[in-house]
Design an enzyme around this catalytic site. Structure first.
Site, mmCIF file in Angstrom:
data_model
loop_
_atom_site.group_PDB
_atom_site.id
_atom_site.type_symbol
_atom_site.label_atom_id
_atom_site.label_comp_id
_atom_site.label_asym_id
_atom_site.label_seq_id
_atom_site.Cartn_x
_atom_site.Cartn_y
_atom_site.Cartn_z
ATOM 1 N N TYR A 177 -1.916 -0.920 10.226
ATOM 2 C CA TYR A 177 -1.983 -1.236 8.796
ATOM 3 C C TYR A 177 -0.744 -0.695 8.084
ATOM 4 O O TYR A 177 -0.098 -1.400 7.296
ATOM 5 C CB TYR A 177 -3.259 -0.621 8.226
ATOM 6 C CG TYR A 177 -3.481 -0.808 6.740
ATOM 7 C CD1 TYR A 177 -4.189 -1.906 6.262
ATOM 8 C CD2 TYR A 177 -3.007 0.120 5.816
ATOM 9 C CE1 TYR A 177 -4.417 -2.075 4.903
ATOM 10 C CE2 TYR A 177 -3.224 -0.038 4.464
ATOM 11 C CZ TYR A 177 -3.931 -1.134 4.008
ATOM 12 O OH TYR A 177 -4.140 -1.295 2.658
ATOM 13 N N SER A 183 0.846 -1.196 0.000
ATOM 14 C CA SER A 183 0.000 0.000 0.000
ATOM 15 C C SER A 183 0.875 1.237 0.000
ATOM 16 O O SER A 183 2.011 1.206 0.479
ATOM 17 C CB SER A 183 -0.898 0.018 1.247
ATOM 18 O OG SER A 183 -1.588 1.244 1.363
#
Length: 289
Positions: free
Chosen positions: A155, A142
């Site tokens: 995350y 990401s």
């Protein structure tokens, strides 16, 4: 249909929806046979039936080692080899301010899916690919793993770990012509945003089409004025899985509509450097901002 993956066999985790489903569809259209892995049996079986004999569904929890070992065994038993493993299964996981981080079951689940999952996929696919003398391992990281402020704390930390895991394993497997890369999506319109809507207090039915609800916001967030779509990530995955990428390994390739390229240029004020000159000139002239 260009057939860039003709004759290849791929395993796609988290393949029943979002980026995974988009990639499964694109891989099949390019000539691959695919083992689709997901916890969502209903969606997984439905997609497999839709795409026909080229796809097999295997229920899989990527955080559990026996499940991942079985997934790789099924792929080899069904199709005889594995040319691409796409570690794509994911979730937003625990969120909130650092002092409020839940370190209980939700935390362990977040680690299990986002980091243990890619490690297990690599662990069991690597021997198959080494023996073949070829293969491509792709993991969904990401932009949150490349800079702060792009996602929840845990995350973001785990996606950064996936990027460096990719580099480390790429070096180990390179002598066997096995390539290992990560894709770093920006804002992609998928159901990963659904928990945010739930936390905002929307009624349950309001989450029915989360991607459609998110598209306008994502279009405003990224310099290219549209939301990212699963097909954008699938296109990069096709390239990395294909022979066209035979000299690409150890990389974290960003697909984000220029989100991480820098501060967007203001057409009226020019570049960041020009803006700095303008501000300095105003200050020297005693003019307000």
């Amino acid at each position: 249909m260009s057939g860039r993956l003709q004759g290849k066999v791929a395993v796609v985790t988290g393949g029943a929806s979002g980026i995974g489903a988009g990639t499964v569809r694109r891989f099949v259209s390019e000539g691959a046979r695919v083992v689709l892995a997901d916890l969502d049996a209903q969606r997984g079986e439905l997609l497999a039936r839709e795409l026909g004999d080229a796809v097999r569904f295997q229920p899989t929890d990527v955080s559990l080692e026996p499940d991942v070992a079985r997934l790789i065994d099924v792929a080899v038993a069904q199709f005889g080899r594995i040319d691409c493993l796409f570690n794509n299964a994911g979730l937003g996981g625990v969120s909130g301010s650092i002092d409020q981080t839940d370190l209980g079951e939700a935390y362990q689940r977040t680690i299990g899916v986002l980091l243990t999952g890619p490690i297990l996929g690599m662990k069991y696919a690597a021997p198959v690919m080494r023996a073949q003398g070829s293969g491509s391992i792709i993991s969904t990281a990401s932009v949150a793993g490349t800079a702060g402020g792009m996602g929840p704390h845990v995350y973001s930390a785990l996606k950064a770990a996936v990027i460096n895991l990719t580099r480390s394993v790429a070096l180990e497997l390179a002598p066997f012509r096995v390539r290992v890369n990560a894709i770093c999506p920006g804002g992609i319109a998928t159901h990963i945003f659904a928990p945010g809507f739930a936390r905002a207090g929307l009624p349950e039915g309001a989450n029915a089409d989360v991607p459609e609800l998110m598209r306008p916001a994502l279009a405003r967030m990224q310099p290219i004025p549209r939301a990212g779509e699963p097909e954008d990530i699938a296109a990069m995955a096709v390239f990395l899985a294909s022979d066209e990428a035979s000299f690409v390994s150890g990389q974290a390739l960003v697909v984000d509509g220029a989100l991480t390229a820098g501060r967007p240029r203001d057409p009226e004020r020019g570049t960041m450097v020009a803006q700095a000159y303008q501000e300095a000139a105003r200050r020297s002239a005693g003019k307000p901002d």
